[in-house]
Design a protein around this motif. Structure first.
Motif, PDB file in Angstrom:
ATOM      1  N   HIS A   1       0.833  -1.200   0.000  1.00 29.27           N
ATOM      2  CA  HIS A   1       0.000   0.000   0.000  1.00 29.27           C
ATOM      3  C   HIS A   1       0.871   1.256   0.000  1.00 29.27           C
ATOM      4  CE1 HIS A   1      -3.099  -2.856   0.759  1.00 29.27           C
ATOM      5  NE2 HIS A   1      -2.660  -3.147   1.983  1.00 29.27           N
ATOM      6  N   ALA A   2       0.457   2.236  -0.803  1.00 28.95           N
ATOM      7  CA  ALA A   2       1.222   3.485  -0.940  1.00 28.95           C
ATOM      8  C   ALA A   2       0.625   4.574  -0.056  1.00 28.95           C
ATOM      9  CB  ALA A   2       1.233   3.939  -2.395  1.00 28.95           C
ATOM     10  N   SER A   3       1.426   5.602   0.198  1.00 31.69           N
ATOM     11  CA  SER A   3       0.993   6.737   1.014  1.00 31.69           C
ATOM     12  C   SER A   3       0.946   8.000   0.166  1.00 31.69           C
ATOM     13  CB  SER A   3       1.958   6.947   2.188  1.00 31.69           C
ATOM     14  OG  SER A   3       2.003   5.814   3.022  1.00 31.69           O
ATOM     15  N   TRP A   4      -0.092   8.794   0.379  1.00 35.19           N
ATOM     16  CA  TRP A   4      -0.252  10.069  -0.332  1.00 35.19           C
ATOM     17  C   TRP A   4       0.295  11.180   0.561  1.00 35.19           C
ATOM     18  CZ3 TRP A   4      -0.990  10.825  -5.232  1.00 35.19           C
ATOM     19  CH2 TRP A   4      -1.426  12.053  -5.719  1.00 35.19           C
ATOM     20  N   LEU A   5       1.338  11.887   0.096  1.00 30.81           N
ATOM     21  CA  LEU A   5       2.078  12.817   0.942  1.00 30.81           C
ATOM     22  C   LEU A   5       2.312  14.145   0.238  1.00 30.81           C
ATOM     23  CD1 LEU A   5       4.876  10.332   2.087  1.00 30.81           C
ATOM     24  CD2 LEU A   5       2.771  10.891   3.338  1.00 30.81           C
ATOM     25  N   ARG A   6       2.783  15.122   1.009  1.00 32.60           N
ATOM     26  CA  ARG A   6       3.334  16.347   0.443  1.00 32.60           C
ATOM     27  C   ARG A   6       4.847  16.204   0.371  1.00 32.60           C
ATOM     28  NH1 ARG A   6       0.485  19.146   4.615  1.00 32.60           N
ATOM     29  NH2 ARG A   6      -1.543  19.921   3.911  1.00 32.60           N
ATOM     30  N   THR A   7       5.447  16.861  -0.591  1.00 30.93           N
ATOM     31  CA  THR A   7       6.907  16.783  -0.691  1.00 30.93           C
ATOM     32  C   THR A   7       7.583  17.408   0.524  1.00 30.93           C
ATOM     33  OG1 THR A   7       7.044  18.879  -1.886  1.00 30.93           O
ATOM     34  CG2 THR A   7       6.853  16.871  -3.208  1.00 30.93           C
ATOM     35  N   TRP A   8       6.912  18.390   1.141  1.00 37.03           N
ATOM     36  CA  TRP A   8       7.546  19.120   2.246  1.00 37.03           C
ATOM     37  C   TRP A   8       6.938  18.786   3.594  1.00 37.03           C
ATOM     38  CZ3 TRP A   8       4.548  23.149   4.624  1.00 37.03           C
ATOM     39  CH2 TRP A   8       3.353  23.458   3.962  1.00 37.03           C
ATOM     40  N   GLY A   9       6.147  17.763   3.644  1.00 38.49           N
ATOM     41  CA  GLY A   9       5.581  17.364   4.925  1.00 38.49           C
ATOM     42  C   GLY A   9       4.472  18.283   5.360  1.00 38.49           C
ATOM     43  N   GLY A  10       4.713  19.085   6.397  1.00 40.92           N
ATOM     44  CA  GLY A  10       3.707  20.001   6.901  1.00 40.92           C
ATOM     45  C   GLY A  10       4.358  21.164   7.596  1.00 40.92           C
ATOM     46  N   PRO A  11       3.566  22.176   7.974  1.00 40.56           N
ATOM     47  CA  PRO A  11       4.128  23.380   8.594  1.00 40.56           C
ATOM     48  C   PRO A  11       4.826  23.069   9.917  1.00 40.56           C
ATOM     49  CG  PRO A  11       1.859  23.749   7.896  1.00 40.56           C
ATOM     50  CD  PRO A  11       2.111  22.291   7.782  1.00 40.56           C
ATOM     51  N   SER A  12       5.820  23.895  10.229  1.00 42.88           N
ATOM     52  CA  SER A  12       6.529  23.756  11.499  1.00 42.88           C
ATOM     53  C   SER A  12       5.716  24.342  12.656  1.00 42.88           C
ATOM     54  CB  SER A  12       7.884  24.469  11.431  1.00 42.88           C
ATOM     55  OG  SER A  12       7.701  25.877  11.245  1.00 42.88           O
ATOM     56  N   HIS A  13       4.684  25.099  12.312  1.00 43.79           N
ATOM     57  CA  HIS A  13       3.853  25.761  13.328  1.00 43.79           C
ATOM     58  C   HIS A  13       2.477  25.950  12.712  1.00 43.79           C
ATOM     59  CE1 HIS A  13       2.175  29.094  15.686  1.00 43.79           C
ATOM     60  NE2 HIS A  13       3.033  28.766  16.647  1.00 43.79           N
ATOM     61  N   PRO A  14       1.417  25.791  13.485  1.00 41.59           N
ATOM     62  CA  PRO A  14       0.062  25.871  12.912  1.00 41.59           C
ATOM     63  C   PRO A  14      -0.311  27.234  12.356  1.00 41.59           C
ATOM     64  CG  PRO A  14      -0.016  25.687  15.317  1.00 41.59           C
ATOM     65  CD  PRO A  14       1.377  25.392  14.910  1.00 41.59           C
ATOM     66  N   GLY A  15       0.470  28.267  12.643  1.00 41.48           N
ATOM     67  CA  GLY A  15       0.144  29.592  12.115  1.00 41.48           C
ATOM     68  C   GLY A  15       0.639  29.827  10.709  1.00 41.48           C
ATOM     69  N   PHE A  16       1.386  28.879  10.146  1.00 41.81           N
ATOM     70  CA  PHE A  16       1.959  29.064   8.809  1.00 41.81           C
ATOM     71  C   PHE A  16       0.868  29.293   7.774  1.00 41.81           C
ATOM     72  CE2 PHE A  16       3.193  27.122   4.714  1.00 41.81           C
ATOM     73  CZ  PHE A  16       4.246  27.960   4.383  1.00 41.81           C
ATOM     74  N   LEU A  17       1.096  30.307   6.931  1.00 44.22           N
ATOM     75  CA  LEU A  17       0.191  30.600   5.823  1.00 44.22           C
ATOM     76  C   LEU A  17       1.005  31.165   4.679  1.00 44.22           C
ATOM     77  CD1 LEU A  17      -2.686  30.893   4.641  1.00 44.22           C
ATOM     78  CD2 LEU A  17      -2.758  33.184   5.660  1.00 44.22           C
ATOM     79  N   ALA A  18       0.949  30.499   3.542  1.00 40.57           N
ATOM     80  CA  ALA A  18       1.675  30.966   2.362  1.00 40.57           C
ATOM     81  C   ALA A  18       1.073  30.304   1.139  1.00 40.57           C
ATOM     82  CB  ALA A  18       3.165  30.653   2.469  1.00 40.57           C
ATOM     83  N   ALA A  19       1.491  30.779  -0.016  1.00 34.56           N
ATOM     84  CA  ALA A  19       1.025  30.191  -1.275  1.00 34.56           C
ATOM     85  C   ALA A  19       2.065  29.239  -1.843  1.00 34.56           C
ATOM     86  CB  ALA A  19       0.710  31.286  -2.286  1.00 34.56           C
ATOM     87  N   TYR A  20       3.107  28.949  -1.072  1.00 34.44           N
ATOM     88  CA  TYR A  20       4.101  27.950  -1.462  1.00 34.44           C
ATOM     89  C   TYR A  20       4.582  27.252  -0.200  1.00 34.44           C
ATOM     90  CZ  TYR A  20       6.824  32.296  -0.748  1.00 34.44           C
ATOM     91  OH  TYR A  20       7.327  33.483  -0.282  1.00 34.44           O
ATOM     92  N   PRO A  21       5.330  26.169  -0.341  1.00 38.54           N
ATOM     93  CA  PRO A  21       5.752  25.387   0.826  1.00 38.54           C
ATOM     94  C   PRO A  21       6.683  26.165   1.753  1.00 38.54           C
ATOM     95  CG  PRO A  21       5.954  24.095  -1.179  1.00 38.54           C
ATOM     96  CD  PRO A  21       5.692  25.502  -1.613  1.00 38.54           C
ATOM     97  N   GLU A  22       6.753  25.708   2.974  1.00 39.70           N
ATOM     98  CA  GLU A  22       7.617  26.333   3.967  1.00 39.70           C
ATOM     99  C   GLU A  22       9.092  26.144   3.622  1.00 39.70           C
ATOM    100  OE1 GLU A  22       7.972  26.669   8.862  1.00 39.70           O
ATOM    101  OE2 GLU A  22       6.735  25.107   7.951  1.00 39.70           O
ATOM    102  N   THR A  23       9.360  25.300   2.659  1.00 35.52           N
ATOM    103  CA  THR A  23      10.750  25.070   2.254  1.00 35.52           C
ATOM    104  C   THR A  23      11.428  26.355   1.798  1.00 35.52           C
ATOM    105  OG1 THR A  23       9.865  24.366   0.107  1.00 35.52           O
ATOM    106  CG2 THR A  23      10.488  22.644   1.666  1.00 35.52           C
ATOM    107  N   GLN A  24      10.654  27.318   1.261  1.00 33.19           N
ATOM    108  CA  GLN A  24      11.245  28.604   0.879  1.00 33.19           C
ATOM    109  C   GLN A  24      11.913  29.264   2.081  1.00 33.19           C
ATOM    110  OE1 GLN A  24      10.924  31.044  -2.203  1.00 33.19           O
ATOM    111  NE2 GLN A  24      11.442  28.972  -2.815  1.00 33.19           N
ATOM    112  N   PHE A  25      11.260  29.211   3.220  1.00 34.91           N
ATOM    113  CA  PHE A  25      11.784  29.832   4.436  1.00 34.91           C
ATOM    114  C   PHE A  25      12.920  28.987   5.032  1.00 34.91           C
ATOM    115  CE2 PHE A  25       7.405  31.065   3.809  1.00 34.91           C
ATOM    116  CZ  PHE A  25       7.412  32.421   4.048  1.00 34.91           C
ATOM    117  N   ILE A  26      12.765  27.682   4.967  1.00 35.86           N
ATOM    118  CA  ILE A  26      13.781  26.782   5.527  1.00 35.86           C
ATOM    119  C   ILE A  26      15.083  26.902   4.745  1.00 35.86           C
ATOM    120  CG2 ILE A  26      14.349  24.359   5.935  1.00 35.86           C
ATOM    121  CD1 ILE A  26      11.284  23.901   6.265  1.00 35.86           C
TER     122      ILE A  26
END
Length: 942
Positions: free
Chosen positions: A378-403
């Motif tokens: 069985h396969a898993s459906w994921l995001r390439t960048w996982g998820g936000p480091s904090h629940p307040g994150f809001l952007a139109a692209y992944p947090e990887t830009q900031f990281i």
């Protein structure tokens, strides 16, 4: 959340918008006024800092009257009223994995396909929110509030989705349903590391429906890193599928390129077989490529770390599109077996289900893609960048830009393009939305963003932060400090002050505070808003170092790096102080710079009422800012310039980058807040400052008066104030530095006997009674302004208005202006007025017009000054105009002494002056006599 107590005199019902919320159109009758009042009271007030000696008025308190400002504003209001905000939300929804409602992002800098991989997307949404907020605060029109509510609600949904694991998105498939990786969602399928087992041969088959034509997006990629892998890309650089396998990196790939492409938006069947030395690539059941010299296969790769559908081991785009009926076999299917898969699903075809893995992809949600091979892969459906480091994150692209920024040492906007700049625009837009409409959701989103930023940045070493903020473009963070300080003023949360200080760029602060000019070579708009933030940080902390830095910085830009229209920068950068002529190009005066210099000037004036700040404000507003907006309606674009070229014959471009650059964003804001600095009030209510001569009406509720300013300025050379209501206060009238000698102020028809000094404020102290009328005469004179590094390069200014020559020539035009100079020193008599067209003239057959007119005519802002002979009142002496070693001519020195009270006074000065030139050996006695004779015989305009 607590809201601090408002200033007790009640100035500024929405002062939090200090220049963020725009002005309204002329409102007719009590209904319109009531609508504006409703808009204002529905918002939330941001208290003015105690350190401010002056208070701005809310946009709702000042309405624009008819004139050029209202005309330009109305064009932008129409654009705001009609534009579909779902287009702006598309990138946020895509990033969050939510349906995008069929909306298409604007493009340019704002979109998934934007410049530099779309790494600035989301910024325009913030600008748009600010513009809508200003429009609503100014007009009270519900359409703007509705759009704000839609946008805020969507952003709430996006933040919620980002904080949840991604869920499979079901779409109609080739057989039944399929799963889709939506473009911009960065979602992919991860197969178990046991999926290939010990297979020596392999067949991979799948139905794919690409949603985008990006090169190198992977259908699958199995590997460890960029050295050991095998992949199938939907498109290579030539637009056709490519399979590659290697154990030695990209330079040692063994590959197969197909001979046919996969159409975007259509289902195609792709298959790959590997057996021995033969690798075959199929498209729609037909052999599309074959390599018979393969030496690598699954066995040679061995156990790998990653088995992905839709994701690449390289920094390639994530596959955007749908998958259906994905199967893997431990043998090479025959051509006939592969061909059969084109008409029926694997389970019904001769080949049967894949014995390694078989995914029907009929899931309608969740994260699991079930394997029906019987091996439980069985396969898993994921995001390439996982998820936000904090629940307040809001952007139109992944947090990887900031990281990624946290480890960068050099700029690369293709990898990271100013993520904190984008965060600022979103944060500012949310704050403005809350202040204009009182929407608590917007404030919650803003707080969440700052909580997230504090969680990220507070853990970083100080040296890392200094490095980050010093990186050109990638480390740019705009006016985020100002927005954070405003949020602190609203909430009182101490961590927001701590967060704001984490953005300190010490080298800039220390140099500016110490009057050490380090601006040469710096990116202009990356740094201007930093200083505005420092003023606000001073307001919140009391640290004088911040305010000193802002004042020192301002003096390094105005006037040493300022063009005559008020703009600054060339190609986005500053050059050495005093270099104006040497920097003229097609990329001068980035419009964002003017926007931010206005904000900085305004904020400094709140602290120190030095007229120079409002002198600059008027210059940049009346010329560059007005002139940056095209005088034309458009439903799709705001029509605002990015650069304003100052080279001869330059034609302004009002649609750069499809109209979604930083400057279109700030341009939208500028055009909806023209009234924000017309009037200021003293902090104790004892004085009212008249800063700008713009048709407008002020409702000063705290003092119980309405002040109506009637004027067609800058067409009209004066203004009229009518007071409605009774109150005692000092009226502080700005006496512009450009004003002519006949400046005058009358109250109820009686001229005040005052010594009005240009470049100051004139105090009119009075107990005002309803119906009092103040008339201000503001006579214009024509003057030139000289580039400090080339005296011959000059510009024309008539009062506050920069006049340009309309001419397609790409070479500087040469003009002389002393030939008809008036005794007052006014050069206007050398120009010929154009009938029925105010502020339009001709000069030596050339059209001369205001810069602020938003046309597409080629213009010359600068010209070459040429005064070859000594001429008075049109009478030519025949004597060459002598010039000193410093570049100053005889006529320059004579007219620098203007105004002259009479012709006799001028002749007396000329007699003394020419005698000194003869003494200095620069003028012969005979030529002196000819010059004096010409002057005596000339007729001068007073």
């Amino acid at each position: 959340m607590s809201t601090p107590e408002l200033d007790r005199r009640g100035f500024l019902r929405a002062a939090g918008l200090v220049g963020a919320l725009p002005l309204l159109s002329p409102l007719a009758g009590t209904t319109a006024a009531s609508a504006v009042a409703t808009a204002a009271t529905s918002g939330t007030a941001l208290p003015a800092p105690a350190a401010w000696r002056l208070r701005p008025f809310a946009l709702a308190d000042v309405s624009l009257g008819p004139g050029v400002f209202a005309d330009k504003r109305d064009l932008m209001l129409d654009y705001a009223r009609g534009y579909d905000v779902n287009r702006l939300l598309q990138v946020f929804r895509a990033n969050a994995g939510l349906p995008t409602l069929g909306a298409v992002a604007p493009g340019g800098w704002e979109g998934l396909d934007g410049e530099a991989n779309g790494n600035l997307r989301g910024h325009y949404t913030g600008h748009f929110l600010s513009m809508l907020s200003q429009a609503y605060a100014s007009t009270g029109e519900q359409v703007y509030a509705d759009k704000i509510s839609t946008m805020v609600g969507a952003l709430v949904e996006c933040r919620q989705a980002l904080n949840q694991p991604p869920s499979v998105r079901s779409v109609p498939g080739r057989f039944g349903t399929a799963v889709e990786s939506q473009r911009g969602s960065y979602q992919f399928a991860q197969l178990p590391t046991t999926v290939l087992g010990t297979a020596v041969q392999l067949t991979f088959a799948a139905w794919v429906k690409p949603g985008h034509d990006a090169a190198w997006a992977r259908i699958f990629d199995f590997g460890n890193d960029t050295t050991r892998y095998m992949y199938l890309a939907a498109r290579n650089q030539n637009g056709v599928p490519r399979f590659a396998i290697t154990t030695g990196g990209g330079g040692r790939e063994q590959g197969i390129n197909a001979n046919v492409s996969l159409p975007v938006g259509e289902w195609s069947h792709v298959a790959l077989t590997l057996a021995g030395t033969v690798g075959t690539l199929y498209v729609n059941g037909v052999v599309a490529g074959r390599n018979t010299a393969m030496t690598l296969g699954p066995a040679q790769l061995g156990q790998l770390a990653s088995y992905w559908l839709g994701r690449s081991l390289y920094p390639d785009p994530v596959y955007a599109g749908a998958f259906d009926d994905v199967n893997l076999w431990s043998r090479a299917l025959t051509d006939i077996e592969v061909a059969a898969l084109r008409t029926q699903p694997a389970y019904a075809a001769p080949a049967g289900r894949g014995d390694l893995a078989s995914y029907d992809l009929d899931e309608t949600g969740g994260q699991v893609l079930h394997d029906w091979s019987g091996r439980a892969q069985h396969a898993s459906w994921l995001r390439t960048w996982g998820g936000p480091s904090h629940p307040g994150f809001l952007a139109a692209y992944p947090e990887t830009q900031f990281i990624t920024l946290e480890t960068m040492t050099a700029p690369n906007y293709l990898v990271v393009w100013a993520p904190y700049y984008t965060a600022h625009k979103i944060l500012r837009g949310l704050l403005d939305a809350h202040l204009a409409t009182g929407d608590a959701r917007a404030l919650d989103l803003a707080e969440g963003m700052c909580d997230w930023m504090y969680a990220r940045l507070s853990r970083l070493p100080a040296a890392t932060l200094q490095r980050m903020w010093g990186i050109f473009s990638s480390g740019e963070y705009g006016g985020i400090v100002e927005a954070i300080c405003d949020l602190h003023a609203l909430t009182g949360k101490a961590e927001y002050v701590a967060l704001a200080k984490l953005f300190d760029l010490n080298r800039l602060i220390d140099s500016c505070a110490g009057a050490q000019d380090i601006l040469d070579g710096l990116h202009a708009n990356q740094h201007i808003p930093i200083l505005t933030g420092l003023v606000r940080l001073h307001d919140e902390t009391g640290d004088d170092r911040y305010l000193a830095a802002a004042k020192g910085f301002w003096n390094m830009v105005v006037p040493p790096r300022m063009y005559s229209i008020g703009g600054t920068s060339t190609g986005e950068f500053w050059r050495a102080s005093g270099r104006i002529a040497g920097t003229i190009s097609d990329t001068n005066a980035e419009t964002c710079c003017a926007y931010n210099m206005l904000k900085l000037s305004r904020m400094l004036f709140f602290h120190e009422q030095n007229p120079k700040y409002m002198e600059y404000y008027e210059r940049a507003l009346v010329n560059q800012v007005l002139g940056s907006k095209q005088d034309k309606a458009d439903a799709e674009k705001p029509l605002v310039t990015y650069f304003i070229g100052l080279t001869p014959g330059h034609v302004r471009d009002y649609t750069p980058k499809q109209g979604t650059t930083c400057c279109e964003g700030t341009g939208m804001e500028s055009a909806t807040k023209y009234q924000d600095s017309v009037f200021f009030a003293a902090a104790d209510g004892s004085a009212l400052y008249l800063n700008l001569f713009i048709a407008s009406t002020l409702r000063w509720a705290a003092n119980g008066v309405t002040v109506e300013q009637s004027t067609t300025f800058p067409v009209e050379q004066g203004t009229r104030l009518t007071i409605h209501g009774n109150a005692t206060f000092d009226l502080m009238v700005r006496v512009p530095s450009w004003v002519g000698p006949d400046f005058a102020v009358t109250v109820n028809g009686k001229t005040l006997k005052v010594d009005a000094v240009p470049g100051t404020y004139l105090r009119v102290a009075r107990s005002w009674r309803s119906g009092d009328v103040v008339t201000v005469s503001l006579p214009f004179t024509l003057r030139t302004e000289t580039a400090p590094d080339d005296r011959s390069l000059q510009s024309l200014c008539y009062g506050p208005v920069n006049l340009v020559t309309r001419d397609a020539s790409r070479s500087y035009r040469s003009f002389g202006l002393y030939r008809n100079a008036a005794l007052s020193g006014d050069l206007l008599p050398s120009l010929t007025p154009v009938e029925a067209r105010p502020l339009h003239f001709t000069l030596d057959g050339h059209q001369v017009a205001p810069f602020y007119e938003g046309t597409e005519d080629p213009t010359h802002v600068y010209f070459r000054r040429s005064e070859p002979t000594v001429v008075f009142g049109g009478r030519n002496s025949g004597v060459a105009n002598p010039v000193r070693a410093n570049g100053s001519s005889l006529l320059d020195e004579l007219w620098s002494g203007a105004p002259y009270g009479s012709k006799t006074e001028l002749l007396k000065t000329l007699d003394t002056l020419t005698n000194s030139w003869v003494t200095d050996g620069l003028l012969s006695a005979g030529d002196r006599s000819a010059v004096l004779a010409a002057a005596k015989g000339a007729t001068f305009v007073a």
